[in-house]
Design an enzyme around this catalytic site. Structure first.
Site, PDB file in Angstrom:
ATOM      1  N   SER A 137     -14.162 -21.528   5.814  1.00 16.45           N
ATOM      2  CA  SER A 137     -12.882 -21.767   4.993  1.00 16.45           C
ATOM      3  C   SER A 137     -12.042 -20.801   4.834  1.00 16.45           C
ATOM      4  O   SER A 137     -12.288 -19.380   4.811  1.00 16.45           O
ATOM      5  CB  SER A 137     -13.665 -22.031   3.580  1.00 16.45           C
ATOM      6  OG  SER A 137     -12.628 -21.776   2.429  1.00 16.45           O
ATOM      7  N   GLU A 180     -10.755 -20.019   2.161  1.00 16.69           N
ATOM      8  CA  GLU A 180     -11.037 -19.032   0.988  1.00 16.69           C
ATOM      9  C   GLU A 180     -11.654 -17.660   1.270  1.00 16.69           C
ATOM     10  O   GLU A 180     -11.658 -16.911   0.524  1.00 16.69           O
ATOM     11  CB  GLU A 180     -11.995 -19.863   0.177  1.00 16.69           C
ATOM     12  CG  GLU A 180     -11.468 -20.881  -0.826  1.00 16.69           C
ATOM     13  CD  GLU A 180     -10.221 -20.134  -1.686  1.00 16.69           C
ATOM     14  OE1 GLU A 180     -10.724 -19.358  -2.652  1.00 16.69           O
ATOM     15  OE2 GLU A 180      -9.236 -20.530  -1.806  1.00 16.69           O
ATOM     16  N   TYR A 215     -17.702 -18.572  -4.431  1.00 15.36           N
ATOM     17  CA  TYR A 215     -17.859 -19.512  -3.112  1.00 15.36           C
ATOM     18  C   TYR A 215     -17.069 -18.784  -1.990  1.00 15.36           C
ATOM     19  O   TYR A 215     -17.853 -19.069  -0.827  1.00 15.36           O
ATOM     20  CB  TYR A 215     -16.639 -20.713  -3.546  1.00 15.36           C
ATOM     21  CG  TYR A 215     -16.387 -21.597  -2.437  1.00 15.36           C
ATOM     22  CD1 TYR A 215     -17.268 -22.601  -1.933  1.00 15.36           C
ATOM     23  CD2 TYR A 215     -15.050 -21.538  -1.642  1.00 15.36           C
ATOM     24  CE1 TYR A 215     -16.955 -23.480  -0.814  1.00 15.36           C
ATOM     25  CE2 TYR A 215     -14.959 -22.157  -0.539  1.00 15.36           C
ATOM     26  CZ  TYR A 215     -15.799 -23.209  -0.257  1.00 15.36           C
ATOM     27  OH  TYR A 215     -15.547 -23.971   0.821  1.00 15.36           O
TER      28      TYR A 215
HETATM   29  P1  NDP Z   1     -16.902 -32.432  -0.685  1.00 17.39           P
HETATM   30  O1  NDP Z   1     -17.078 -31.582  -1.932  1.00 17.39           O
HETATM   31  O2  NDP Z   1     -16.389 -33.368  -0.584  1.00 17.39           O
HETATM   32  O3  NDP Z   1     -18.581 -32.738  -0.100  1.00 17.39           O
HETATM   33  C1  NDP Z   1     -19.494 -31.681  -0.213  1.00 17.39           C
HETATM   34  C2  NDP Z   1     -20.887 -32.417   0.444  1.00 17.39           C
HETATM   35  O4  NDP Z   1     -21.997 -31.438   0.144  1.00 17.39           O
HETATM   36  C3  NDP Z   1     -21.352 -33.624  -0.230  1.00 17.39           C
HETATM   37  O5  NDP Z   1     -21.752 -34.428   0.664  1.00 17.39           O
HETATM   38  C4  NDP Z   1     -22.511 -33.042  -1.130  1.00 17.39           C
HETATM   39  O6  NDP Z   1     -23.266 -34.028  -1.556  1.00 17.39           O
HETATM   40  C5  NDP Z   1     -22.958 -31.939  -0.401  1.00 17.39           C
HETATM   41  N1  NDP Z   1     -24.025 -30.959  -1.134  1.00 17.39           N
HETATM   42  C6  NDP Z   1     -23.549 -30.498  -2.158  1.00 17.39           C
HETATM   43  N2  NDP Z   1     -24.613 -29.718  -2.439  1.00 17.39           N
HETATM   44  C7  NDP Z   1     -25.570 -30.077  -1.690  1.00 17.39           C
HETATM   45  C8  NDP Z   1     -26.843 -29.456  -1.625  1.00 17.39           C
HETATM   46  N3  NDP Z   1     -27.348 -28.543  -2.426  1.00 17.39           N
HETATM   47  N4  NDP Z   1     -27.795 -29.918  -0.270  1.00 17.39           N
HETATM   48  C9  NDP Z   1     -27.074 -30.716   0.362  1.00 17.39           C
HETATM   49  N5  NDP Z   1     -25.997 -31.102   0.262  1.00 17.39           N
HETATM   50  C10 NDP Z   1     -25.268 -30.745  -0.796  1.00 17.39           C
HETATM   51  O7  NDP Z   1     -16.454 -31.291   0.402  1.00 17.39           O
HETATM   52  P2  NDP Z   1     -15.492 -31.528   1.742  1.00 17.39           P
HETATM   53  O8  NDP Z   1     -16.176 -32.571   2.516  1.00 17.39           O
HETATM   54  O9  NDP Z   1     -14.171 -31.257   1.080  1.00 17.39           O
HETATM   55  O10 NDP Z   1     -15.953 -30.033   2.526  1.00 17.39           O
HETATM   56  C11 NDP Z   1     -16.804 -30.248   3.430  1.00 17.39           C
HETATM   57  C12 NDP Z   1     -17.458 -28.578   3.571  1.00 17.39           C
HETATM   58  O11 NDP Z   1     -16.049 -27.878   4.219  1.00 17.39           O
HETATM   59  C13 NDP Z   1     -17.856 -27.760   2.581  1.00 17.39           C
HETATM   60  O12 NDP Z   1     -18.821 -26.893   3.121  1.00 17.39           O
HETATM   61  C14 NDP Z   1     -16.652 -27.304   1.891  1.00 17.39           C
HETATM   62  O13 NDP Z   1     -16.941 -26.033   1.269  1.00 17.39           O
HETATM   63  C15 NDP Z   1     -15.808 -26.837   3.547  1.00 17.39           C
HETATM   64  N6  NDP Z   1     -14.453 -26.682   3.397  1.00 17.39           N
HETATM   65  C16 NDP Z   1     -13.856 -27.683   3.112  1.00 17.39           C
HETATM   66  C17 NDP Z   1     -12.285 -27.542   2.964  1.00 17.39           C
HETATM   67  C18 NDP Z   1     -11.527 -28.495   2.580  1.00 17.39           C
HETATM   68  O14 NDP Z   1     -10.168 -28.365   2.212  1.00 17.39           O
HETATM   69  N7  NDP Z   1     -11.938 -29.801   2.072  1.00 17.39           N
HETATM   70  C19 NDP Z   1     -11.683 -26.517   3.643  1.00 17.39           C
HETATM   71  C20 NDP Z   1     -12.656 -25.457   4.143  1.00 17.39           C
HETATM   72  C21 NDP Z   1     -14.050 -25.722   4.109  1.00 17.39           C
HETATM   73  P3  NDP Z   1     -22.981 -34.966  -2.903  1.00 17.39           P
HETATM   74  O15 NDP Z   1     -22.322 -36.080  -2.531  1.00 17.39           O
HETATM   75  O16 NDP Z   1     -24.462 -35.163  -3.402  1.00 17.39           O
HETATM   76  O17 NDP Z   1     -22.504 -34.125  -4.166  1.00 17.39           O
HETATM   77  P1  GDR Z   2      -9.137 -24.723  -3.455  1.00 15.48           P
HETATM   78  O1  GDR Z   2      -8.695 -26.128  -3.763  1.00 15.48           O
HETATM   79  O2  GDR Z   2      -9.558 -23.866  -4.432  1.00 15.48           O
HETATM   80  O3  GDR Z   2      -8.096 -24.004  -2.560  1.00 15.48           O
HETATM   81  O4  GDR Z   2     -10.566 -25.038  -2.662  1.00 15.48           O
HETATM   82  P2  GDR Z   2      -8.182 -26.701  -5.267  1.00 15.48           P
HETATM   83  O5  GDR Z   2      -7.714 -28.004  -4.888  1.00 15.48           O
HETATM   84  O6  GDR Z   2      -9.367 -26.576  -6.335  1.00 15.48           O
HETATM   85  O7  GDR Z   2      -7.377 -25.529  -5.919  1.00 15.48           O
HETATM   86  C1  GDR Z   2      -5.916 -25.299  -5.084  1.00 15.48           C
HETATM   87  C2  GDR Z   2      -5.199 -24.560  -6.150  1.00 15.48           C
HETATM   88  O8  GDR Z   2      -4.876 -25.298  -7.006  1.00 15.48           O
HETATM   89  C3  GDR Z   2      -4.847 -24.364  -7.872  1.00 15.48           C
HETATM   90  N1  GDR Z   2      -4.780 -25.422  -9.232  1.00 15.48           N
HETATM   91  C4  GDR Z   2      -5.899 -26.219  -9.554  1.00 15.48           C
HETATM   92  N2  GDR Z   2      -7.024 -26.580  -8.911  1.00 15.48           N
HETATM   93  C5  GDR Z   2      -7.777 -27.495  -9.612  1.00 15.48           C
HETATM   94  N3  GDR Z   2      -8.961 -27.685  -8.942  1.00 15.48           N
HETATM   95  N4  GDR Z   2      -7.356 -28.084 -10.766  1.00 15.48           N
HETATM   96  C6  GDR Z   2      -6.431 -27.544 -11.479  1.00 15.48           C
HETATM   97  O9  GDR Z   2      -6.303 -28.330 -12.557  1.00 15.48           O
HETATM   98  C7  GDR Z   2      -5.564 -26.636 -10.746  1.00 15.48           C
HETATM   99  N5  GDR Z   2      -4.356 -26.487 -11.239  1.00 15.48           N
HETATM  100  C8  GDR Z   2      -3.871 -25.470 -10.372  1.00 15.48           C
HETATM  101  C9  GDR Z   2      -5.907 -23.837  -8.038  1.00 15.48           C
HETATM  102  O10 GDR Z   2      -6.065 -22.410  -8.887  1.00 15.48           O
HETATM  103  C10 GDR Z   2      -6.028 -23.189  -6.475  1.00 15.48           C
HETATM  104  O11 GDR Z   2      -5.104 -22.152  -6.534  1.00 15.48           O
HETATM  105  C11 GDR Z   2     -10.563 -26.008  -1.349  1.00 15.48           C
HETATM  106  C12 GDR Z   2     -11.917 -26.513  -1.577  1.00 15.48           C
HETATM  107  O12 GDR Z   2     -12.039 -27.844  -0.589  1.00 15.48           O
HETATM  108  C13 GDR Z   2     -12.847 -25.592  -0.691  1.00 15.48           C
HETATM  109  O13 GDR Z   2     -14.084 -26.054  -0.675  1.00 15.48           O
HETATM  110  C14 GDR Z   2     -12.060 -25.185   0.503  1.00 15.48           C
HETATM  111  O14 GDR Z   2     -13.004 -24.032   1.213  1.00 15.48           O
HETATM  112  C15 GDR Z   2     -10.742 -24.505   0.181  1.00 15.48           C
HETATM  113  O15 GDR Z   2     -10.015 -25.791  -0.366  1.00 15.48           O
HETATM  114  C16 GDR Z   2      -9.902 -24.085   1.532  1.00 15.48           C
END
Ligand code: NDP
Ligand code: GDR
Length: 359
Positions: free
Chosen positions: A142, A144, A166
């Site tokens: 990520s 992050e 995270y």
């Molecule tokens: P989601 O939160 O939508 O999905 C997370 C998935 O992980 C769900 O299927 C969840 O299952 C599963 N999960 C959570 N805890 C466990 C566990 N203990 N054991 C097995 N499975 C588990 O995330 P995204 O699809 O957005 O992201 C996918 C991956 O990419 C994650 O690893 C995230 O950290 C990473 N990532 C995401 C980014 C983004 O912008 N979306 C950017 C960079 C990295 P359940 O449905 O049961 O909750």
């Molecule tokens: P992020 O996504 O932390 O970048 O992680 P998120 O959408 O939670 O936050 C993005 C930015 O928005 C600010 N923010 C808020 N965020 C949330 N959730 N709720 C609020 O009300 C709010 N107001 C402002 C946050 O502080 C932050 O700066 C996502 C996840 O998908 C991770 O798993 C992944 O790794 C990174 O993107 C890349």
């Protein structure tokens, strides 16, 4: 519905194992892999509710000959379940997308987050290493991990400085993946993905929280939207584009690490402005700040340089920021209309504060 497939015969069909298949990315990746002829196996964790809404449209009864997606109960916190599943499935490719993926929540549940997001990766890598022919391995790393900005834009060469439990857990996983590549010669890749969104994005991430609230406000289902740091800037792409990069990484001759991003950055404020403007609403009138959404440490700006992915994988994002916002607003407007119809028919009540108490 029976989730388990008892045994799997070894065939020439490419076979993927996806953790996190019920999440945003897992659902798009499963669609992509099925469209390419893969047999897809997904890890599903047991919860009190089912939680497979994002993949139900792909699921067929496993007794049918046409079934090509199979689900297995397991958990990244349970190494035995992972080893058993890997041995049963004998995957050719593993995509580790499972994680406690909410940065804000990771400050509140740091130990759990690290167990799943850091040690969970190690457990899965170990399970894969023990196979006679280890599968190719994709790790959901990520942006992050960059955290405190050292340089703009961030590339594969930018040093990490995570700013959350995270982010630190993802850095640990990143290096384990590199080490399994170097120590054991496994085909392991890190996709360093910047934020990517979609109509399937979880409702507590800021983009979806905004599009869901704005469309509900438009239809009189909600009064106000409370947010945290409006100045944070992110490089937001479309999840459907990003899963293609994941697949491409595992089709290369060797594993490697790639940044995946759009190269454009917008603030949370700009995302809200665009969203409310599409609905002819003044965003400032309906939006408030709530301290509870501020994080103990914030990542102020992230902007990715995906040149390597473009040059080596031939990958480029296809969806613009405006198209992404429009797509999410259109989808959430349909959802809000259905909600409105149920309320009007007396079949549901309006939860005025829906969404406002969430992270
Ligand atoms: P989601 O939160 O939508 O999905 C997370 C998935 O992980 C769900 O299927 C969840 O299952 C599963 N999960 C959570 N805890 C466990 C566990 N203990 N054991 C097995 N499975 C588990 O995330 P995204 O699809 O957005 O992201 C996918 C991956 O990419 C994650 O690893 C995230 O950290 C990473 N990532 C995401 C980014 C983004 O912008 N979306 C950017 C960079 C990295 P359940 O449905 O049961 O909750
Ligand atoms: P992020 O996504 O932390 O970048 O992680 P998120 O959408 O939670 O936050 C993005 C930015 O928005 C600010 N923010 C808020 N965020 C949330 N959730 N709720 C609020 O009300 C709010 N107001 C402002 C946050 O502080 C932050 O700066 C996502 C996840 O998908 C991770 O798993 C992944 O790794 C990174 O993107 C890349």
């Amino acid at each position: 519905m029976s989730l388990m497939k008892e045994s799997v015969a070894v065939t020439q069909t490419p076979r993927a194992l996806v953790t996190g298949i019920t999440g945003q990315d897992g659902s798009y990746l499963a669609e992509l892999l099925l469209s390419k002829g893969y047999e897809v196996h997904g890890l599903v964790r047991r919860a009190s509710t089912f939680g497979t809404e994002r993949i139900d449209h792909m699921y067929l009864d496993p007794h049918l000959d046409s079934a090509r997606m199979f689900l297995h109960f397991g958990d990244l916190s349970d190494g035995n379940s992972l080893s058993r599943m890997v041995q049963e499935v004998q995957p050719t490719e593993v995509y580790n997308l499972g994680a406690q993926s909410h940065v804000g929540v990771s400050f509140k549940n740091p130990i759990y987050t690290v167990d799943v997001d850091a040690l969970g990766t190690l457990r899965l890598l170990e399970a894969c290493r023990q196979m006679a022919t280890p599968p190719r391995f994709y790790q959901a790393s990520s942006s992050e991990m960059f955290g405190q900005v050292r340089e703009v834009p961030q590339s594969e060469r930018t040093p990490f400085h995570p700013r959350s439990p995270y982010g630190a857990a993802k850095v640990y996983s990143y290096w384990q993946v590199v080490n399994y590549r170097e120590a054991y010669g496994m085909h392991c890749s890190n996709g360093i993905l910047f934020n990517h969104e979609s109509p399937r994005r979880g409702e507590t991430f800021v983009t979806r929280k905004i599009t869901r609230a704005a469309t509900r406000i438009k239809l009189g289902l909600q009064e106000k939207l409370y947010l945290g740091n409006l100045d944070a800037q992110r490089d937001w792409g479309f999840a459907g584009d990003y899963v293609e990069a994941m697949w491409l990484m595992l089709q290369q001759d060797t594993g490697d690490d790639y940044v995946v991003a759009t190269g454009e950055m917008y603030s949370v404020r700009e995302f809200a402005e665009r969203t409310f403007a599409l609905l002819d609403l003044d965003w400032e009138r309906y939006t408030g700040i709530d301290e509870r959404y501020m994080r103990p440490a914030e990542v102020e700006e992230l902007l990715g340089d995906a040149t390597k992915a473009e040059e080596r994988l031939g990958w480029k994002p296809r969806t613009s920021f405006d198209e992404l916002v429009e797509m999410m607003v259109a989808s959430d407007m349909e959802l809000a209309k259905r909600e409105r119809a149920l309320v009007d028919a007396g079949l549901a009540t309006v939860e005025w504060q829906a969404g406002t108490h969430r992270e």
